[in-house]
Scaffold this motif. Structure first.
Motif, PDB file in Angstrom:
ATOM      1  N   UNK A  40       0.812  -1.212   0.000  1.00 50.37           N
ATOM      2  CA  UNK A  40       0.000   0.000   0.000  1.00 50.37           C
ATOM      3  C   UNK A  40       0.856   1.278   0.000  1.00 50.37           C
ATOM      4  N   UNK A  41       1.874   1.314  -0.827  1.00 46.80           N
ATOM      5  CA  UNK A  41       2.825   2.424  -0.824  1.00 46.80           C
ATOM      6  C   UNK A  41       2.175   3.735  -1.287  1.00 46.80           C
ATOM      7  N   UNK A  42       1.445   3.690  -2.389  1.00 52.71           N
ATOM      8  CA  UNK A  42       0.822   4.906  -2.900  1.00 52.71           C
ATOM      9  C   UNK A  42      -0.228   5.425  -1.925  1.00 52.71           C
ATOM     10  N   UNK A  43      -1.067   4.520  -1.430  1.00 53.91           N
ATOM     11  CA  UNK A  43      -2.103   4.910  -0.463  1.00 53.91           C
ATOM     12  C   UNK A  43      -1.480   5.534   0.772  1.00 53.91           C
ATOM     13  N   UNK A  44      -0.420   4.891   1.277  1.00 52.47           N
ATOM     14  CA  UNK A  44       0.252   5.410   2.469  1.00 52.47           C
ATOM     15  C   UNK A  44       0.809   6.807   2.224  1.00 52.47           C
ATOM     16  N   UNK A  92      -8.136   0.673   7.736  1.00 49.77           N
ATOM     17  CA  UNK A  92      -7.282  -0.260   6.994  1.00 49.77           C
ATOM     18  C   UNK A  92      -7.229   0.160   5.535  1.00 49.77           C
ATOM     19  N   UNK A  93      -6.121  -0.195   4.856  1.00 49.16           N
ATOM     20  CA  UNK A  93      -5.839   0.377   3.529  1.00 49.16           C
ATOM     21  C   UNK A  93      -5.801  -0.618   2.379  1.00 49.16           C
ATOM     22  N   UNK A  94      -5.688  -1.919   2.627  1.00 47.91           N
ATOM     23  CA  UNK A  94      -5.379  -2.859   1.545  1.00 47.91           C
ATOM     24  C   UNK A  94      -6.612  -3.300   0.772  1.00 47.91           C
ATOM     25  N   UNK A  95      -6.346  -3.761  -0.464  1.00 44.91           N
ATOM     26  CA  UNK A  95      -7.390  -4.241  -1.360  1.00 44.91           C
ATOM     27  C   UNK A  95      -7.251  -5.752  -1.553  1.00 44.91           C
ATOM     28  N   UNK A  96      -8.055  -6.296  -2.456  1.00 47.22           N
ATOM     29  CA  UNK A  96      -8.150  -7.748  -2.640  1.00 47.22           C
ATOM     30  C   UNK A  96      -7.811  -8.165  -4.075  1.00 47.22           C
ATOM     31  N   UNK A  97      -7.388  -9.418  -4.259  1.00 46.12           N
ATOM     32  CA  UNK A  97      -7.146  -9.938  -5.612  1.00 46.12           C
ATOM     33  C   UNK A  97      -8.451 -10.354  -6.286  1.00 46.12           C
ATOM     34  N   UNK A  98      -9.253  -9.357  -6.655  1.00 45.59           N
ATOM     35  CA  UNK A  98     -10.571  -9.562  -7.258  1.00 45.59           C
ATOM     36  C   UNK A  98     -10.652  -8.716  -8.524  1.00 45.59           C
ATOM     37  N   UNK A  99     -11.231  -9.268  -9.581  1.00 41.30           N
ATOM     38  CA  UNK A  99     -11.427  -8.504 -10.814  1.00 41.30           C
ATOM     39  C   UNK A  99     -12.754  -7.759 -10.725  1.00 41.30           C
TER      40      UNK A  99
END
Length: 420
Positions: A38-42, A82-89
């Protein structure tokens, strides 16, 4: 209880923050990042916090960001997103839908989507932090805005703790967090006690003896063994958990063999357990081990089964006093939009932070489904079919009133201590 003057004065600034919050949300949704990436988000949230006057700590536990803003003597309150996303299309069809792909921890190229609403959480906390900074004359104490990585894999909170979080911030009097759910947008709900389940994933390998499919007498067939284990595991919840307790046991994966006429020498099962008490959690995990071991013995396996626990999430158990305080503040501000919430069988790692810091916490839910969509589904008794849930490729919270509500909830809850 926060004073009405403090709440109304600070939230009057929502008119100024709303436009950039909505823009930030769309940007985050269009540029999701996997756990620990999450580098860009951070960077975006760190810049926001600095601009609001916070002392900012970056790269806490990898990509975590913590902002600290002190204003006189008083309690410290920690707000977390929380900042992360998921491996979902993504399949929402939104004009700002994600088209991002990334390399996951296993080295596989995967699509990435904010399918759980963490983009909502980040935008809401960024807005709440700005509003509280702008309205600091209405409260006293210390505000800690914490943006956590890697919630989806269950180790982001623990990583921040292990990176020395306690040395970076004053000990808070309370820790607060929220999550968007497929409820009617604008709704807010909380409850004391167990609110989110503990979760344990387990990988089980059972060992047989391979042979030609035409010579089963020479084999110990792990496929049959695995099938028996799957069936027998269905009795754990129905026959070993008290009717008043809640537990879920799901076998999500069973892999064995490569060809129709080859009996393999092993099978691997992956299962997931959800429980709402440590006693039930321990009992269910022990029952799984007992059943698998016994079935292996009954089949005459040449080796003992192997058990591996992974992706473990703690129980989220809201402190009664802290929850009562937040619920009262919500009722005063939101009126009938605030209502008691039910237990959710989803899981979180947020509680690892307050538990490590030794402080009480409470966690609540914010609705994110468009009101017309939700009402139509409810009227047709089709909520389960027509309202996309978290982790769905079609999950897309309505931007408003979801962002306003989540921002207001964070501010109102924080002021229950800072402006009491």
């Amino acid at each position: 209880m926060p004073t009405d003057t403090a709440v109304s004065s600070i939230l009057a600034g929502l008119e100024r923050t709303r436009s950039w919050q909505e823009e930030l949300y769309r940007d985050l949704h269009q540029h999701p990042e996997l756990s620990h990436q999450e580098h860009r988000t951070a960077g975006l949230v760190a810049d926001r916090l600095r601009g609001a006057g916070f002392e900012v700590h970056e790269r806490v536990g990898g990509t975590g960001v913590v902002g600290v803003l002190s204003h006189g003597d008083g309690p410290a309150v920690l707000l977390r997103a929380d900042m992360d996303a998921l491996p979902v299309r993504e399949a929402t069809g939104l004009p700002y839908a994600s088209e991002v792909t990334a390399t996951d921890a296993a080295g596989t190229e995967v699509p990435v989507m904010h399918a759980c609403g963490h983009d909502v959480h980040v935008a809401c906390l960024a807005g709440a932090a700005q509003l509280l900074a702008d309205g600091a004359r209405h409260w006293h104490g210390t505000l800690i805005a914490l943006f956590q990585p890697a919630e989806e894999v269950g180790d982001g909170a623990r990583g921040m703790v292990e990176a020395g979080l306690a040395d970076l911030v004053p000990t808070p009097q309370v820790a607060l967090a929220q999550h968007v759910l497929p409820l009617r947008a604008g709704a807010v709900g909380t409850r004391a006690g167990a609110v989110l389940s503990a979760a344990d994933s387990m990988r089980i390998t059972v060992h047989g003896r391979g042979a030609h499919g035409s010579m089963p007498q020479a084999a110990v067939d792990p496929v049959v063994l695995a099938a028996m284990i799957v069936v027998r595991l269905q009795t754990v919840v129905s026959r070993e958990v008290a009717p008043g307790e809640t537990a879920v046991l799901t076998v999500g994966s069973l892999q064995a063999g490569t060809k129709s006429n080859v009996i393999p020498d092993r099978a691997t099962l992956q299962l997931n357990v959800r429980t709402f008490s440590e006693a039930t959690r321990g009992a269910v995990l022990e029952a799984i081990r007992r059943i698998v071991t016994a079935e292996c013995q009954a089949s005459g396996c040449p080796e003992e089964p192997e058990f591996e626990l992974f992706d473990r999430f703690p129980l989220t158990h809201n402190d009664p006093a802290a929850t009562e305080r937040v619920a009262a503040a919500f009722e005063a501000f939101f009126g009938e939009r605030a209502a008691p919430a039910g237990q959710q069988s989803a899981s979180e790692d947020f509680s690892d932070i307050p538990v490590a810091l030794g402080v009480p916490y409470t966690y609540w839910f914010v609705g994110g489904t468009d009101a017309d969509t939700y009402d139509a589904a409810e009227k047709a008794d089709r909520i389960a079919r027509d309202v996309p849930v978290n982790h769905s490729a079609r999950f897309a919270p309505a931007i408003q009133p979801t962002l306003d509500t989540g921002t207001e909830a964070l501010v109102v809850a924080a002021l229950a201590w800072l402006a009491a």
